[in-house]
Design an enzyme around this catalytic site. Sequence first.
Site, PDB file in Angstrom:
ATOM      1  N   TYR A 209      -1.191   5.845   3.122  1.00  0.00           N
ATOM      2  CA  TYR A 209      -2.255   5.810   2.102  1.00  0.00           C
ATOM      3  C   TYR A 209      -3.657   5.997   2.684  1.00  0.00           C
ATOM      4  O   TYR A 209      -4.626   5.590   2.031  1.00  0.00           O
ATOM      5  CB  TYR A 209      -2.330   4.440   1.423  1.00  0.00           C
ATOM      6  CG  TYR A 209      -1.092   3.778   0.946  1.00  0.00           C
ATOM      7  CD1 TYR A 209      -0.143   4.447   0.180  1.00  0.00           C
ATOM      8  CD2 TYR A 209      -0.907   2.416   1.192  1.00  0.00           C
ATOM      9  CE1 TYR A 209       0.966   3.767  -0.300  1.00  0.00           C
ATOM     10  CE2 TYR A 209       0.198   1.742   0.714  1.00  0.00           C
ATOM     11  CZ  TYR A 209       1.138   2.429  -0.024  1.00  0.00           C
ATOM     12  OH  TYR A 209       2.221   1.753  -0.497  1.00  0.00           O
TER      13      TYR A 209
ATOM     14  N   ARG B  87      -0.629  -8.570  -2.967  1.00  0.00           N
ATOM     15  CA  ARG B  87      -1.589  -8.403  -1.879  1.00  0.00           C
ATOM     16  C   ARG B  87      -2.612  -9.544  -1.787  1.00  0.00           C
ATOM     17  O   ARG B  87      -2.941 -10.007  -0.695  1.00  0.00           O
ATOM     18  CB  ARG B  87      -2.329  -7.077  -2.117  1.00  0.00           C
ATOM     19  CG  ARG B  87      -3.160  -6.588  -0.968  1.00  0.00           C
ATOM     20  CD  ARG B  87      -3.967  -5.358  -1.395  1.00  0.00           C
ATOM     21  NE  ARG B  87      -3.168  -4.304  -1.966  1.00  0.00           N
ATOM     22  CZ  ARG B  87      -2.578  -3.332  -1.269  1.00  0.00           C
ATOM     23  NH1 ARG B  87      -2.746  -3.281   0.037  1.00  0.00           N
ATOM     24  NH2 ARG B  87      -1.865  -2.418  -1.871  1.00  0.00           N
TER      25      ARG B  87
ATOM     26  N   CYS C  82       5.631   9.990  17.946  1.00  0.00           N
ATOM     27  CA  CYS C  82       5.331  11.418  18.069  1.00  0.00           C
ATOM     28  C   CYS C  82       5.043  12.050  16.724  1.00  0.00           C
ATOM     29  O   CYS C  82       5.849  12.846  16.203  1.00  0.00           O
ATOM     30  CB  CYS C  82       6.466  12.107  18.813  1.00  0.00           C
ATOM     31  SG  CYS C  82       6.581  11.449  20.471  1.00  0.00           S
ATOM     32  N   GLU C  83       3.944  11.649  16.131  1.00  0.00           N
ATOM     33  CA  GLU C  83       3.436  12.186  14.864  1.00  0.00           C
ATOM     34  C   GLU C  83       1.924  12.062  14.936  1.00  0.00           C
ATOM     35  O   GLU C  83       1.417  10.982  15.293  1.00  0.00           O
ATOM     36  CB  GLU C  83       3.874  11.326  13.668  1.00  0.00           C
ATOM     37  CG  GLU C  83       5.344  11.250  13.417  1.00  0.00           C
ATOM     38  CD  GLU C  83       5.873  12.371  12.540  1.00  0.00           C
ATOM     39  OE1 GLU C  83       5.061  13.116  11.946  1.00  0.00           O
ATOM     40  OE2 GLU C  83       7.097  12.490  12.465  1.00  0.00           O
TER      41      GLU C  83
ATOM     42  N   GLY D  46      -2.290  -6.437  -8.666  1.00  0.00           N
ATOM     43  CA  GLY D  46      -3.214  -5.345  -8.405  1.00  0.00           C
ATOM     44  C   GLY D  46      -4.568  -5.712  -7.847  1.00  0.00           C
ATOM     45  O   GLY D  46      -5.302  -4.825  -7.381  1.00  0.00           O
TER      46      GLY D  46
ATOM     47  N   PRO E  27       0.782 -11.326  -8.707  1.00  0.00           N
ATOM     48  CA  PRO E  27      -0.060 -10.976  -7.560  1.00  0.00           C
ATOM     49  C   PRO E  27       0.776 -10.830  -6.292  1.00  0.00           C
ATOM     50  O   PRO E  27       1.707 -11.594  -6.064  1.00  0.00           O
ATOM     51  CB  PRO E  27      -0.995 -12.184  -7.437  1.00  0.00           C
ATOM     52  CG  PRO E  27      -0.172 -13.337  -7.949  1.00  0.00           C
ATOM     53  CD  PRO E  27       0.681 -12.759  -9.065  1.00  0.00           C
TER      54      PRO E  27
ATOM     55  N   ARG F 185       0.810   1.697   6.418  1.00  0.00           N
ATOM     56  CA  ARG F 185      -0.234   1.934   5.421  1.00  0.00           C
ATOM     57  C   ARG F 185      -1.258   3.003   5.827  1.00  0.00           C
ATOM     58  O   ARG F 185      -1.610   3.843   4.990  1.00  0.00           O
ATOM     59  CB  ARG F 185      -0.946   0.624   5.047  1.00  0.00           C
ATOM     60  CG  ARG F 185       0.016  -0.433   4.462  1.00  0.00           C
ATOM     61  CD  ARG F 185      -0.721  -1.671   3.961  1.00  0.00           C
ATOM     62  NE  ARG F 185      -1.606  -1.334   2.868  1.00  0.00           N
ATOM     63  CZ  ARG F 185      -2.902  -1.207   2.973  1.00  0.00           C
ATOM     64  NH1 ARG F 185      -3.521  -1.449   4.112  1.00  0.00           N
ATOM     65  NH2 ARG F 185      -3.615  -0.844   1.932  1.00  0.00           N
TER      66      ARG F 185
END
Length: 421
Positions: free
Chosen positions: A319, A279, A344-345, A240, A277, A315
């Site tokens: 998020y 990230r 196409c978004e 985290g 761990p 990401r």
Amino acid sequence: MDHFDYVDGAMQVEQVPMAAIADAVGTPVYIYSTATLERHVSVFRAGLASLDNPLIAFAVKANPNAAVLATLAQLGLGADVVSGGELLRAVAAGIPADRIVFSGVGKTADEMRLALDHGIFQFNLESEPEAEMLSDVALSMGRRAPVAYRINPDVDAGTHAKISTGKSENKFGIPYDRALESYAAARDLPGLDVQGVAVHIGSQLTDLAPLEAAFVKVGALVEKLRAAGHDIRTADLGGGLGVPYDPSQPLPPSPADYGAMVTRVTQDWPVRLMFEPGRVIVGNAGALLSRVVRVKQGAKAPFVIVDAAMNDLLRPSLYDAWHDIRAVAPTGERAAANVVGPVCETGDTFAMHRDLDVVQAGDLVAFMTAGAYGATMAGTYNSRPLTPEVLVTGDKWAVVRARPPIEALIEGDTIPDWLAQ
Ligand SMILES: *Cc1c(COP(=O)(O)O)cnc(C)c1O
């Protein structure tokens, strides 16, 4: 700290020019730096130096590339896996089973059998029905499964809601207040060897206080469980720890700060500590290299359309994540721009009205801090082949996942015989 630096006006990863990789492999492409991985492992370890033999189990979901896992295996890391597939990838990369922890709310009986066959170090259980199933599976194999319960401490991690896992309304772990009953029931299951307590409250945490609050609760529970006669020998403190994405924001706590807090909180715990761990080990060790397709006039700022998209780096759309975007060969000129992909978004947007290096069609840009939850979340939406990956060490580099040909996507489908001409 990472090893992506400008040398003579152009970005290099260690001693390899980013442009050389783009020329050889094409774009978009993920690029990882071995020296950065090594540095992050050593800094994380140094933070925990005063602990006795901690198990550091890399969260494989952050970056499951075989070359990354093999690098971390050689540095002595274990693995935290959340599926049978991750378990097999970790083993294939050379991570010994006795350093593997299996987390996740939905382990199936097949995945439990696989992990028992390999002899993993610990299952982190997330519910009583899961404990019952694992006990049955282990008994049917003549085994006892080493387990911890992941407790849900009902602590607000203060991170994005989609990566918060330690609140009572989240799907993860068993309720803290019912933990003693859950452990008592698990002790009566003959296929389980109850050895530990686990916690993981979320990802990209930029404040140590919620982690400390969760760890204090774990410590109190370890004491109560031991007093109740449970032979608790491990405490898994999860992952985290956040990494710096935006250089204008305050730095997240360092592994040294984290380690000092852990050392202080856990000093009397009679257990082996475990960490998961993800990230913090791989985030800054990777960048997504992309080429500008064209620049289009926008209402407020130009749209810089790059050849990477949300299917390559999810990401930002998932998020609202912020990635630093840098020209590989900046001219020194800067201006506000929007950076978008070709998908196409409207969600295929990496940055809006961001102060950026001025770039033109054909220029290379790098999305920084893309080593964690980058390539691993890539998909093929809009029939875009999966993003290739490259690992660099010093002046050497290798493609560690090739770009699949579009034929692989087409041939992956089958046309039933009633449609075949
Ligand atoms: C995702 C995850 C981790 C790793 O989280 P990071 O924020 O990448 O450190 C650790 N443990 C569990 C159980 C996870 O699901």
